[in-house]
Enzyme design. Structure first.
Site, PDB file in Angstrom:
ATOM      1  N   LYS A  35      -7.776 -19.101  44.213  1.00 35.28           N
ATOM      2  CA  LYS A  35      -6.463 -18.897  45.387  1.00 35.28           C
ATOM      3  C   LYS A  35      -6.942 -17.623  46.479  1.00 35.28           C
ATOM      4  O   LYS A  35      -6.364 -17.472  47.172  1.00 35.28           O
ATOM      5  CB  LYS A  35      -5.509 -17.548  44.383  1.00 35.28           C
ATOM      6  CG  LYS A  35      -4.111 -17.100  44.908  1.00 35.28           C
ATOM      7  CD  LYS A  35      -3.626 -16.869  44.223  1.00 35.28           C
ATOM      8  CE  LYS A  35      -3.410 -15.471  43.393  1.00 35.28           C
ATOM      9  NZ  LYS A  35      -3.432 -15.768  41.758  1.00 35.28           N
ATOM     10  N   TRP A  64     -14.000 -24.279  51.727  1.00 29.78           N
ATOM     11  CA  TRP A  64     -15.191 -23.498  51.051  1.00 29.78           C
ATOM     12  C   TRP A  64     -16.679 -24.267  51.246  1.00 29.78           C
ATOM     13  O   TRP A  64     -17.574 -23.509  50.985  1.00 29.78           O
ATOM     14  CB  TRP A  64     -14.707 -23.967  48.924  1.00 29.78           C
ATOM     15  CG  TRP A  64     -15.999 -23.755  48.308  1.00 29.78           C
ATOM     16  CD1 TRP A  64     -15.894 -22.742  47.783  1.00 29.78           C
ATOM     17  CD2 TRP A  64     -16.455 -24.723  48.382  1.00 29.78           C
ATOM     18  NE1 TRP A  64     -16.792 -22.659  46.352  1.00 29.78           N
ATOM     19  CE2 TRP A  64     -17.645 -24.094  47.173  1.00 29.78           C
ATOM     20  CE3 TRP A  64     -17.888 -25.463  48.991  1.00 29.78           C
ATOM     21  CZ2 TRP A  64     -18.725 -24.450  46.452  1.00 29.78           C
ATOM     22  CZ3 TRP A  64     -18.710 -25.622  48.173  1.00 29.78           C
ATOM     23  CH2 TRP A  64     -19.372 -25.590  46.745  1.00 29.78           C
TER      24      TRP A  64
END
Length: 553
Positions: A71, A406
């Site tokens: 998150k 990411w």
């Protein structure tokens, strides 16, 4: 594959004055803590509420699993992406606690190319805010016992003292202790983790220093023998407590690996407290940026519900959109797949676990704020699994976007960033809390249980019933409620994954946080002092021959 700390260490951080300049902060509003960190002097910005201009965006998630949902990584990646596509954006999040850092979860600065930095400093100590909160809390504890030692002029009923001590560490040995041996009145008490402290919750809900002092003074620590409450102000503790927090109340400014501003401030537990960063930090971001991306702890059934029903209600905030984080791995686990098998494609399990995603989308829509789904991509995911998640989201009334921040940084989240800008520009949000203030306390808890958790009903222990009646008699019936339960399930049983319904929620205890301004419902076996796992992360953290910290994640 490089670790998060290796990626962070290789990043070229900009001088903190340059980051402040991106928000239009003047030099007199900045208090540097070295080259890459600073505090923002909120008082130098004037009336923050009147200066608010930005759109508030909440990032929340499906129920957490051991697989990890990322998150905070999504929050940072989304903030970077919004800056990339031309929106001046501030990321505003909570400070990490040492408990998770040394326990199972690790730090809270994101991961991969979507991190806040310097990650070692943020995860360990970080400008001393948590130490100040711990000290302020324990000062009140010491003043209670000192008052008893010197004659108990307030006529405190020792059996009614509810104020415990805190430490920012997972330490199960401190859950129950005895104090006063050889020094006065012997009584049983214990420690909570600092993030569960009412002082932490107050710190994050206070509008300014004066409001902070007033709230600290309103903390109820015990009852007198005549049954009337004993406040912190009765012990004359609020002034010194405020003095300890005077510098900590200023929000902290750091940056992402892409040199975008991150405001990190406060860190209340998402169970026993409300799980959101400070109101001061949020207002600072809204005064300085076009968009503010924030997050709330645990899954949407806990963090987002508290964000809407406590933080936004109490602070008068109106969020414009919600981003709900889901992963193929988390849905597979909710669909019955063991952690060891999560790397294998299993579309059927994604569809079964999709019931959890559907439930959260439906729940969030009840608050009148549009929902987008961020599919946080892992390298082991397949396109088929991602497509299944998109179809589940659409059927529940939300569009889903694959996010690869990411691995790719901001470039991997531009699709959802552009979609979010479209939602904000259409200005369709009509935020409203789940229940009105005047609803009785037990009914508020039943509303959350039946509406958000899909419980058939609530079973209140006699102790909880008595406490709620007492709180209403004392004039606290209009306060919102803070549900403390397991984050892993919609029920109070962590083993009930997916989207259970028809269960009974068990409220075993109710606590009054008069200074913070809410009532806490302790459900099931939730604890306010966690323990370390058999092999804590602390075992892998060390300082290498160059003086660099390694092992943090």
């Amino acid at each position: 594959m490089k670790s998060d700390i290796e990626i962070a260490r290789e990043a070229k951080l900009a001088p903190i004055q340059e980051i402040a300049g991106k928000l239009g902060l003047e030099e007199d509003a900045l208090i540097p803590f070295g080259r890459a960190k600073a505090k923002i002097d909120a008082s130098a910005l004037g009336d923050l509420k009147s200066r608010e201009k930005g759109a508030l965006i909440l990032v929340t998630a499906v129920n957490p699993t051991p697989a990890g949902e990322g998150k905070t990584t999504v929050t940072i990646g989304l903030g970077d992406a919004l800056n990339r596509v031309g929106k001046k954006t501030a990321i505003v999040v909570r400070e990490p606690s040492l408990g998770p850092c040394f326990g199972i979860k690790g730090g809270a600065t994101g991961g991969g190319q979507a991190q806040a930095a310097p990650m070692e400093d943020i995860n360990l100590h970080f400008n001393g805010d948590f130490h100040a909160i711990t000290s302020a809390h324990n000062l009140l504890s010491a003043m209670i016992d000192n008052h008893l030692y010197w004659g108990n002029a307030l006529d405190i009923d020792i059996k009614t003292i509810t104020w415990r001590r805190v430490v920012d560490m997972n330490d199960r040995a401190l859950r129950d202790i005895v104090v006063g041996l050889g020094n006065g009145d012997v009584r049983q008490t214990g420690y909570d983790i600092t993030v569960a402290s009412e002082v932490m919750a107050i710190f994050c809900l206070a509008e300014n220093l004066d409001d902070l002092r007033e709230r600290l003074g309103s903390i109820i620590v015990a009852k007198k023998r005549d049954g009337s409450p004993v406040f912190a102000r009765d012990l004359k503790a609020e002034g010194a407590m405020t003095a300890l927090l005077k510098d900590a109340v200023n929000p902290n400014l750091v940056q992402t690996l892409e040199n975008n501003p991150v405001i990190i401030h406060g860190g209340p537990f998402a169970n026993i407290a409300h799980g959101c960063n400070s109101v001061v930090a949020t207002r600072t971001g809204l005064a300085l940026a076009d968009c503010v991306v924030t997050e709330a702890g645990f899954g949407a059934d806990l963090g987002a519900e508290k964000f809407f029903d406590i933080k936004c209600r109490k602070a008068g905030l109106s969020p414009r959109a919600v981003v709900l984080v889901a992963t193929a791995r988390s849905l597979k686990m909710n669909g019955g797949v063991a952690k060891a098998d999560l790397n294998n494609e299993n579309v059927d399990a994604v569809k079964r676990g999709g019931a959890n995603l559907e439930r959260h989308i439906e729940n969030l829509s009840r608050f009148g704020v549009p929902v987008l789904v961020a599919i946080n991509a892992f390298t082991t995911d397949t396109e088929t699994e991602h497509q299944a998640i998109k179809e589940i989201a659409i059927a529940a009334g939300a569009k889903a976007y694959v996010c690869r921040h990411w691995a790719e940084g901001s470039a991997g989240a531009t699709e959802i960033a552009n979609a979010l800008i479209g939602v904000i520009e259409r200005n369709v949000a009509k935020y409203s809390p789940l229940y009105p203030d005047e609803t009785p306390l037990a009914e508020k808890m039943e509303t959350i249980a039946k509406t958000i958790y899909r419980a058939a009903g609530v079973e209140f222990a006699p102790k909880a019933k008595k406490a709620l009646a007492s709180f209403e008699a004392m004039g606290y019936g209009a306060l919102p409620v803070c549900m403390a339960k397991t984050p892993y399930s919609f029920s109070d049983d962590p083993s009930l994954l997916g989207a259970p319904s028809g269960h009974t929620l068990h409220v075993r205890e109710a606590r009054l946080s008069a200074g913070a301004g809410f009532i806490v419902a302790i459900c099931g076996d939730v604890m306010t002092m966690p323990g370390l796992p058999k092999r804590p992360a602390a075992e892998r953290i060390f300082v290498d021959e160059n003086g660099d910290i390694d092992g943090l994640f």
